[in-house]
Write an enzyme that holds these catalytic residues in place. Structure first.
Site, mmCIF file in Angstrom:
data_model
loop_
_atom_site.group_PDB
_atom_site.id
_atom_site.type_symbol
_atom_site.label_atom_id
_atom_site.label_comp_id
_atom_site.label_asym_id
_atom_site.label_seq_id
_atom_site.Cartn_x
_atom_site.Cartn_y
_atom_site.Cartn_z
ATOM 1 N N ARG A 141 -12.021 8.315 10.825
ATOM 2 C CA ARG A 141 -11.570 6.779 10.578
ATOM 3 C C ARG A 141 -10.025 6.858 10.727
ATOM 4 N NH1 ARG A 141 -13.496 4.390 6.018
ATOM 5 N NH2 ARG A 141 -13.118 2.394 6.996
ATOM 6 N N LYS B 181 -7.738 -2.260 0.443
ATOM 7 C CA LYS B 181 -7.930 -3.672 0.955
ATOM 8 C C LYS B 181 -9.098 -4.161 0.241
ATOM 9 C CE LYS B 181 -8.236 -2.205 5.240
ATOM 10 N NZ LYS B 181 -8.379 -0.680 5.160
ATOM 11 N N ARG C 202 -13.411 7.989 -4.885
ATOM 12 C CA ARG C 202 -14.170 6.674 -5.002
ATOM 13 C C ARG C 202 -16.012 7.164 -4.834
ATOM 14 N NH1 ARG C 202 -12.709 2.287 -0.438
ATOM 15 N NH2 ARG C 202 -13.701 3.723 1.141
ATOM 16 N N ARG D 217 -8.252 -4.737 14.258
ATOM 17 C CA ARG D 217 -8.111 -3.297 14.114
ATOM 18 C C ARG D 217 -7.074 -2.737 15.473
ATOM 19 N NH1 ARG D 217 -11.881 -0.146 10.822
ATOM 20 N NH2 ARG D 217 -13.342 -1.528 9.851
ATOM 21 N N ARG E 149 -21.183 5.520 0.407
ATOM 22 C CA ARG E 149 -21.140 5.055 1.843
ATOM 23 C C ARG E 149 -20.903 6.251 2.797
ATOM 24 N NH1 ARG E 149 -16.741 0.325 1.670
ATOM 25 N NH2 ARG E 149 -16.124 1.487 3.235
#
Length: 194
Positions: free
Chosen positions: A150, A13, A127, A88, A139
């Site tokens: 998550r 996204k 990533r 969300r 992150r």
């Protein structure tokens, strides 16, 4: 142009939002980025959100909705915006509908990036490796344990947002596992029809 990008964490996204910003001159409103900025700046919202985010959990609706409502009023959103990471939950989607109606605005499209969740962990690990190789900090939510938390939260709470928008005729699903440029083209094809 006012858009929402839906999909689980790691679906792409953020990458697609950046491309839409560059192509259409609209603003990306990423709740994750806005919250991380608040955490970095030590704002009251940031301090409240930090513990929740560090645990890989979702920040409360009242905090997120307030941030979004205030942000939409900023002058740089006058040409449009892309919401990435919001709504969300169905409650947030309903709140967004109310906020937009109060402001005399409406959504043009909701694009869902469909992905193979079994492959997402590999994508996130890649990533994180690439970020570290560039010498940038990785992150916290790219940690595999936090990411799995998550993803579970997404499946429990957020996956129901897509049917909410499908019922309103706004949802378009795109295969997010295709190469990045192909996903970008598929999104562009959708936006030509709105």
């Amino acid at each position: 142009m006012r858009l929402i990008l839906l999909g689980p964490p790691g679906a792409g996204k953020g990458t697609q939002a950046q491309r839409l910003v560059a192509r259409h001159g609209i603003v990306q409103l990423s709740t994750g980025d806005m919250l991380r900025e608040a955490v970095r700046n030590g704002t009251p919202v940031g301090l409240r959100a930090k513990a929740v985010m560090d645990a890989g959990q979702l920040v409360s609706d009242d905090i997120v909705i307030g941030i979004i409502s205030d942000r939409i009023d900023q002058p740089d959103c006058s040409k449009g915006f892309i919401l990435d990471g919001f709504p969300r939950t169905v409650a947030q989607a309903e709140a967004l509908d109310s906020i937009l109606a109060e402001k005399g605005l409406k959504l043009d499209a909701v694009i869902e990036l469909k992905v193979d969740q079994a492959k997402l962990v590999d994508r996130i690990l890649q990533r994180a490796r690439e970020t570290a190789a560039r010498g940038e900090p990785v992150r916290k939510d790219d940690d595999p344990v936090v990411f799995k938390t998550r993803l579970e939260a997404y499946n429990r709470d957020t996956a129901v947002v897509a049917p909410y928008y499908a019922e309103r005729g706004l949802l378009v699903a795109i295969d997010g596992m295709r190469p990045i440029d192909e996903v970008t083209q598929a999104i562009s094809d959708v936006l030509e029809t709105v």
